[in-house]
Design a protein around this motif. Structure first.
Motif, PDB file in Angstrom:
ATOM      1  N   SER A  87      39.878 -17.777 -64.466  1.00  0.00           N
ATOM      2  CA  SER A  87      39.380 -17.990 -66.011  1.00  0.00           C
ATOM      3  C   SER A  87      37.409 -18.200 -66.005  1.00  0.00           C
ATOM      4  O   SER A  87      36.796 -18.244 -66.752  1.00  0.00           O
ATOM      5  N   TYR A  88      37.286 -18.699 -64.887  1.00  0.00           N
ATOM      6  CA  TYR A  88      35.508 -18.665 -64.736  1.00  0.00           C
ATOM      7  C   TYR A  88      34.848 -17.273 -64.021  1.00  0.00           C
ATOM      8  O   TYR A  88      35.454 -16.147 -63.407  1.00  0.00           O
ATOM      9  N   SER A  89      34.050 -16.886 -64.173  1.00  0.00           N
ATOM     10  CA  SER A  89      32.704 -16.338 -63.224  1.00  0.00           C
ATOM     11  C   SER A  89      33.155 -16.232 -61.956  1.00  0.00           C
ATOM     12  O   SER A  89      32.782 -17.332 -61.392  1.00  0.00           O
ATOM     13  N   PRO A  90      34.232 -15.565 -61.117  1.00  0.00           N
ATOM     14  CA  PRO A  90      34.743 -15.473 -59.652  1.00  0.00           C
ATOM     15  C   PRO A  90      33.737 -15.804 -58.762  1.00  0.00           C
ATOM     16  O   PRO A  90      32.843 -14.897 -58.424  1.00  0.00           O
ATOM     17  N   SER A  91      34.044 -16.554 -58.034  1.00  0.00           N
ATOM     18  CA  SER A  91      33.270 -16.013 -56.492  1.00  0.00           C
ATOM     19  C   SER A  91      34.625 -16.126 -55.307  1.00  0.00           C
ATOM     20  O   SER A  91      35.392 -16.056 -55.890  1.00  0.00           O
ATOM     21  N   LEU A  92      34.708 -14.242 -54.933  1.00  0.00           N
ATOM     22  CA  LEU A  92      34.840 -14.107 -54.431  1.00  0.00           C
ATOM     23  C   LEU A  92      35.682 -13.873 -52.668  1.00  0.00           C
ATOM     24  O   LEU A  92      34.448 -13.469 -52.289  1.00  0.00           O
ATOM     25  N   PHE A  93      36.012 -13.850 -51.805  1.00  0.00           N
ATOM     26  CA  PHE A  93      36.529 -13.939 -50.077  1.00  0.00           C
ATOM     27  C   PHE A  93      37.434 -12.925 -49.604  1.00  0.00           C
ATOM     28  O   PHE A  93      38.131 -12.982 -50.418  1.00  0.00           O
ATOM     29  N   TRP A  94      36.705 -12.744 -48.224  1.00  0.00           N
ATOM     30  CA  TRP A  94      38.177 -12.009 -47.515  1.00  0.00           C
ATOM     31  C   TRP A  94      37.818 -12.928 -46.083  1.00  0.00           C
ATOM     32  O   TRP A  94      36.417 -12.680 -45.442  1.00  0.00           O
ATOM     33  N   TYR A  95      39.121 -13.252 -45.751  1.00  0.00           N
ATOM     34  CA  TYR A  95      39.383 -13.693 -44.614  1.00  0.00           C
ATOM     35  C   TYR A  95      39.891 -13.151 -43.753  1.00  0.00           C
ATOM     36  O   TYR A  95      41.339 -12.615 -44.197  1.00  0.00           O
ATOM     37  N   VAL A  96      39.826 -13.265 -42.259  1.00  0.00           N
ATOM     38  CA  VAL A  96      40.704 -12.701 -41.059  1.00  0.00           C
ATOM     39  C   VAL A  96      41.721 -13.589 -40.607  1.00  0.00           C
ATOM     40  O   VAL A  96      40.350 -14.599 -40.778  1.00  0.00           O
ATOM     41  N   LEU A 154      35.601 -15.873 -41.647  1.00  0.00           N
ATOM     42  CA  LEU A 154      35.165 -15.070 -42.678  1.00  0.00           C
ATOM     43  C   LEU A 154      34.563 -14.030 -42.432  1.00  0.00           C
ATOM     44  O   LEU A 154      33.767 -13.810 -42.098  1.00  0.00           O
ATOM     45  N   LEU A 155      35.018 -13.064 -43.643  1.00  0.00           N
ATOM     46  CA  LEU A 155      35.150 -11.656 -43.025  1.00  0.00           C
ATOM     47  C   LEU A 155      33.038 -10.616 -44.482  1.00  0.00           C
ATOM     48  O   LEU A 155      32.496 -10.803 -43.769  1.00  0.00           O
ATOM     49  N   LEU A 156      33.249 -11.869 -45.110  1.00  0.00           N
ATOM     50  CA  LEU A 156      32.677 -10.804 -47.069  1.00  0.00           C
ATOM     51  C   LEU A 156      32.571 -12.059 -47.877  1.00  0.00           C
ATOM     52  O   LEU A 156      33.686 -12.214 -48.250  1.00  0.00           O
ATOM     53  N   LYS A 157      32.065 -12.345 -48.715  1.00  0.00           N
ATOM     54  CA  LYS A 157      31.999 -13.298 -50.059  1.00  0.00           C
ATOM     55  C   LYS A 157      31.547 -12.740 -51.048  1.00  0.00           C
ATOM     56  O   LYS A 157      30.281 -11.872 -50.492  1.00  0.00           O
ATOM     57  N   TYR A 158      31.883 -12.665 -52.327  1.00  0.00           N
ATOM     58  CA  TYR A 158      30.978 -11.909 -53.599  1.00  0.00           C
ATOM     59  C   TYR A 158      30.861 -13.428 -54.218  1.00  0.00           C
ATOM     60  O   TYR A 158      31.687 -14.407 -54.822  1.00  0.00           O
ATOM     61  N   THR A 159      29.121 -13.696 -55.008  1.00  0.00           N
ATOM     62  CA  THR A 159      29.536 -13.987 -55.184  1.00  0.00           C
ATOM     63  C   THR A 159      28.152 -14.160 -56.593  1.00  0.00           C
ATOM     64  O   THR A 159      26.962 -14.988 -56.941  1.00  0.00           O
ATOM     65  N   SER A 160      28.597 -13.289 -56.977  1.00  0.00           N
ATOM     66  CA  SER A 160      27.803 -12.986 -58.151  1.00  0.00           C
ATOM     67  C   SER A 160      26.683 -12.129 -58.230  1.00  0.00           C
ATOM     68  O   SER A 160      25.237 -12.474 -59.099  1.00  0.00           O
ATOM     69  N   ALA A 161      26.212 -11.545 -56.941  1.00  0.00           N
ATOM     70  CA  ALA A 161      25.393 -11.181 -56.247  1.00  0.00           C
ATOM     71  C   ALA A 161      24.851  -9.492 -56.408  1.00  0.00           C
ATOM     72  O   ALA A 161      25.986  -9.246 -57.467  1.00  0.00           O
ATOM     73  N   ALA A 162      25.086  -8.811 -55.673  1.00  0.00           N
ATOM     74  CA  ALA A 162      25.428  -7.363 -55.651  1.00  0.00           C
ATOM     75  C   ALA A 162      26.872  -7.610 -55.246  1.00  0.00           C
ATOM     76  O   ALA A 162      27.372  -8.302 -54.993  1.00  0.00           O
ATOM     77  N   THR A 163      27.192  -6.012 -56.568  1.00  0.00           N
ATOM     78  CA  THR A 163      28.579  -6.075 -56.781  1.00  0.00           C
ATOM     79  C   THR A 163      29.285  -5.710 -54.743  1.00  0.00           C
ATOM     80  O   THR A 163      30.397  -5.776 -54.687  1.00  0.00           O
ATOM     81  N   LEU A 164      28.629  -4.805 -54.692  1.00  0.00           N
ATOM     82  CA  LEU A 164      28.777  -4.046 -52.543  1.00  0.00           C
ATOM     83  C   LEU A 164      28.509  -5.169 -52.422  1.00  0.00           C
ATOM     84  O   LEU A 164      27.656  -5.109 -51.407  1.00  0.00           O
ATOM     85  N   VAL A 165      29.283  -5.067 -51.649  1.00  0.00           N
ATOM     86  CA  VAL A 165      29.475  -6.500 -50.312  1.00  0.00           C
ATOM     87  C   VAL A 165      29.829  -6.260 -48.959  1.00  0.00           C
ATOM     88  O   VAL A 165      30.438  -5.782 -48.522  1.00  0.00           O
ATOM     89  N   LYS A 166      28.896  -6.649 -48.048  1.00  0.00           N
ATOM     90  CA  LYS A 166      28.738  -5.707 -46.472  1.00  0.00           C
ATOM     91  C   LYS A 166      29.134  -7.646 -45.936  1.00  0.00           C
ATOM     92  O   LYS A 166      28.568  -8.414 -45.807  1.00  0.00           O
ATOM     93  N   GLY A 167      30.476  -6.961 -45.051  1.00  0.00           N
ATOM     94  CA  GLY A 167      30.739  -8.072 -43.864  1.00  0.00           C
ATOM     95  C   GLY A 167      30.694  -7.822 -42.253  1.00  0.00           C
ATOM     96  O   GLY A 167      29.630  -7.101 -42.295  1.00  0.00           O
ATOM     97  N   ILE A 168      31.268  -8.564 -42.172  1.00  0.00           N
ATOM     98  CA  ILE A 168      31.155  -8.418 -40.473  1.00  0.00           C
ATOM     99  C   ILE A 168      31.454  -7.734 -39.730  1.00  0.00           C
ATOM    100  O   ILE A 168      32.795  -7.067 -40.856  1.00  0.00           O
ATOM    101  N   ASN A 169      31.561  -7.276 -38.684  1.00  0.00           N
ATOM    102  CA  ASN A 169      32.346  -5.974 -38.303  1.00  0.00           C
ATOM    103  C   ASN A 169      32.719  -4.867 -38.608  1.00  0.00           C
ATOM    104  O   ASN A 169      34.084  -4.541 -38.831  1.00  0.00           O
TER     105      ASN A 169
END
Lengths: 114, 118
Positions: free
Chosen positions: B28-37, B46-61
């Motif tokens: 229902s909100y502008s989401p913050s999204l994560f991937w965890y392993v 935490l692998l990576l997170k999206y918080t309304s900045a760039a739509t392509l997010v780079k993470g670890i490994n």
């Protein structure tokens, strides 16, 4: 810098008993959240503590209660244990603010109810 | 209400081949999204997170994820799988709590088990 520390790592309890799990947050973090992860499922939010009070709660019965201490550490208590309470209990710490800076998770406490 | 659907419960790839783990969300909100392993008997990393900045997010490994609002998706990719990538992966949406709109809570998907064959 220590991350999130949980104790004990494993626990076996009998139905109807009570259990207390403990969590020390990452240094600099002021908020502690607890999650239950049943086998083969994703974690589910139990509740969150900030300033020694429960601030939000997931869909868990009152048998689940908690506490936060002045040093930000936290306890999760479960009364009248059921077989279905067997799960990995994860503690996550964070800083309470609007910016999502991510959570740091502990390795969890594996609770088995027999 | 917030929800996360991971479209595959199990994914099997050969070492050195690309990885794609799919995730759709509802928020229902502008989401913050994560991937965890989660590796066996370990906590969540935490692998990576999206918080309304760039739509392509780079993470670890070497992992990355692309936020696509029109498709409500946040798929995780890696160009070349390594044996050490074998683990459970969780897509997560963060939403504000009721306490002064702060104290974000996390809603997890059901997880995708990634298996990597030699």
């Amino acid at each position: 810098d220590a991350g999130v520390t949980q104790s004990p790592t494993h626990l076996i309890k009998t139905r109807g008993q009570q259990v207390t799990l403990r969590c020390s947050p990452k240094s600099g973090h002021d908020t502690v959240s607890w999650y239950q992860q049943a086998l083969g499922q994703g974690p589910q939010f139990i509740f969150q503590y900030y300033e020694e009070e429960e601030r939000q709660r997931g869909n868990f019965p009152d048998r689940f209660s908690g506490h936060q201490f002045p040093n930000y550490s936290s306890e999760l208590n479960v009364n009248a244990l059921l077989l279905g309470d067997s799960a990995l209990y994860l503690c996550a710490s964070s800083v309470l603010d609007r910016a999502v800076r991510g959570y740091t998770f502990g390795s969890g406490t594996r609770l088995t109810v027999v | 209400a917030q929800s996360v659907t991971q479209l595959d419960s199990h994914v099997s790839v050969s070492e050195g081949t690309p990885v794609l783990l799919r995730c759709n969300y509802s928020s229902s909100y502008s989401p913050s999204l994560f991937w965890y392993v989660q590796h066996p008997n370990k906590g969540l990393q935490l692998l990576l997170k999206y918080t309304s900045a760039a739509t392509l997010v780079k993470g670890i490994n070497g992992f990355e994820a692309e936020f696509k609002k029109s498709e409500t998706s946040f798929h995780l990719t890696k160009p070349s799988a390594h044996m050490s990538d074998a683990a459970e992966y969780f897509c997560v949406v963060s939403h504000p709590g009721s306490y002064n709109n702060a104290g974000n809570m996390l809603t997890f998907g059901g997880g995708t088990r990634l298996m990597v064959k030699p």
